[in-house]
Design a protein around this motif. Sequence first.
Motif, PDB file in Angstrom:
ATOM      1  N   MET A   1       0.904  -1.208  -0.053  1.00 22.54           N
ATOM      2  CA  MET A   1       0.166  -0.117  -0.206  1.00 22.54           C
ATOM      3  C   MET A   1       0.785   1.107  -0.028  1.00 22.54           C
ATOM      4  O   MET A   1       1.686   1.447   0.827  1.00 22.54           O
ATOM      5  CB  MET A   1      -0.934   0.066   1.301  1.00 22.54           C
ATOM      6  CG  MET A   1      -1.929   1.151   1.221  1.00 22.54           C
ATOM      7  SD  MET A   1      -3.560   0.782   2.148  1.00 22.54           S
ATOM      8  CE  MET A   1      -3.046  -0.137   3.495  1.00 22.54           C
ATOM      9  N   ASP A   2       0.536   2.118  -0.797  1.00 19.25           N
ATOM     10  CA  ASP A   2       1.405   3.170  -1.181  1.00 19.25           C
ATOM     11  C   ASP A   2       1.232   4.428   0.058  1.00 19.25           C
ATOM     12  O   ASP A   2       0.037   3.985   0.931  1.00 19.25           O
ATOM     13  CB  ASP A   2       1.574   3.827  -2.174  1.00 19.25           C
ATOM     14  CG  ASP A   2       0.282   4.560  -2.910  1.00 19.25           C
ATOM     15  OD1 ASP A   2      -0.928   4.116  -1.945  1.00 19.25           O
ATOM     16  OD2 ASP A   2       0.049   5.168  -3.651  1.00 19.25           O
ATOM     17  N   LYS A   3       1.874   5.589   0.124  1.00 16.88           N
ATOM     18  CA  LYS A   3       1.586   6.575   1.150  1.00 16.88           C
ATOM     19  C   LYS A   3       0.130   7.000   1.328  1.00 16.88           C
ATOM     20  O   LYS A   3      -0.443   7.440   2.102  1.00 16.88           O
ATOM     21  CB  LYS A   3       2.702   7.539   1.065  1.00 16.88           C
ATOM     22  CG  LYS A   3       2.918   8.256   2.265  1.00 16.88           C
ATOM     23  CD  LYS A   3       4.286   9.080   2.276  1.00 16.88           C
ATOM     24  CE  LYS A   3       4.597   9.731   3.638  1.00 16.88           C
ATOM     25  NZ  LYS A   3       5.918  10.580   3.372  1.00 16.88           N
ATOM     26  N   LYS A   4      -0.217   7.359   0.110  1.00 14.65           N
ATOM     27  CA  LYS A   4      -1.531   8.231  -0.175  1.00 14.65           C
ATOM     28  C   LYS A   4      -2.656   7.281   0.259  1.00 14.65           C
ATOM     29  O   LYS A   4      -3.356   7.778   1.166  1.00 14.65           O
ATOM     30  CB  LYS A   4      -1.741   8.528  -1.543  1.00 14.65           C
ATOM     31  CG  LYS A   4      -2.965   9.183  -2.019  1.00 14.65           C
ATOM     32  CD  LYS A   4      -3.148   9.941  -3.579  1.00 14.65           C
ATOM     33  CE  LYS A   4      -2.103  10.714  -3.929  1.00 14.65           C
ATOM     34  NZ  LYS A   4      -2.478  11.340  -5.032  1.00 14.65           N
ATOM     35  N   ASN A   5      -2.559   5.767   0.137  1.00 13.48           N
ATOM     36  CA  ASN A   5      -3.658   5.058   0.390  1.00 13.48           C
ATOM     37  C   ASN A   5      -3.687   4.901   2.100  1.00 13.48           C
ATOM     38  O   ASN A   5      -4.578   4.655   2.724  1.00 13.48           O
ATOM     39  CB  ASN A   5      -3.574   3.699  -0.215  1.00 13.48           C
ATOM     40  CG  ASN A   5      -4.062   3.727  -1.499  1.00 13.48           C
ATOM     41  OD1 ASN A   5      -4.868   4.633  -1.942  1.00 13.48           O
ATOM     42  ND2 ASN A   5      -3.494   2.528  -2.224  1.00 13.48           N
ATOM     43  N   THR A   6      -2.450   4.671   2.337  1.00  8.44           N
ATOM     44  CA  THR A   6      -2.383   4.756   3.987  1.00  8.44           C
ATOM     45  C   THR A   6      -2.860   5.941   4.618  1.00  8.44           C
ATOM     46  O   THR A   6      -3.340   5.863   5.786  1.00  8.44           O
ATOM     47  CB  THR A   6      -0.825   4.659   4.487  1.00  8.44           C
ATOM     48  OG1 THR A   6      -0.178   3.521   3.701  1.00  8.44           O
ATOM     49  CG2 THR A   6      -0.487   4.484   5.922  1.00  8.44           C
TER      50      THR A   6
ATOM     51  N   ARG B   1      -5.127   7.966   3.464  1.00  4.12           N
ATOM     52  CA  ARG B   1      -6.535   8.084   3.255  1.00  4.12           C
ATOM     53  C   ARG B   1      -7.239   6.871   4.223  1.00  4.12           C
ATOM     54  O   ARG B   1      -8.273   7.159   4.835  1.00  4.12           O
ATOM     55  CB  ARG B   1      -6.939   7.519   1.902  1.00  4.12           C
ATOM     56  CG  ARG B   1      -8.371   7.643   1.394  1.00  4.12           C
ATOM     57  CD  ARG B   1      -8.583   7.306  -0.040  1.00  4.12           C
ATOM     58  NE  ARG B   1      -7.732   8.125  -0.842  1.00  4.12           N
ATOM     59  CZ  ARG B   1      -7.523   7.857  -2.019  1.00  4.12           C
ATOM     60  NH1 ARG B   1      -7.863   6.557  -2.565  1.00  4.12           N
ATOM     61  NH2 ARG B   1      -7.014   8.598  -2.927  1.00  4.12           N
ATOM     62  N   ALA B   2      -6.872   5.828   4.430  1.00  6.77           N
ATOM     63  CA  ALA B   2      -7.247   4.737   5.316  1.00  6.77           C
ATOM     64  C   ALA B   2      -7.334   5.388   6.773  1.00  6.77           C
ATOM     65  O   ALA B   2      -7.990   5.321   7.409  1.00  6.77           O
ATOM     66  CB  ALA B   2      -6.487   3.699   5.409  1.00  6.77           C
TER      67      ALA B   2
END
Length: 80
Positions: A1-6, A8-9
């Motif tokens: 999982m990349d930084k943006k998804n992390t 967002r989560a």
Amino acid sequence: MDKKNTLRAGALTAGTTLMMLLMTSPALALTRDDGDDPGPGLSVGETLGLYVVAPLVIFGVIAGLVMLLDKSRKQDHGHA
């Protein structure tokens, strides 16, 4: 999982938690429900006894029983 998804989560989790806290806030308890019949409030001593002293006593009893049973089990193995 990349930084943006992390991120967002994490933001979604924080937002959901905040919403749940706001929905369950005591301010909403000011409106009484039908059939609502709260009893008298607890004093400070009763609250401490119920939520601090009682769990500590229960923990102590359980820990004591575990230690007792553990010691008796070790002695039995030593004699066999």
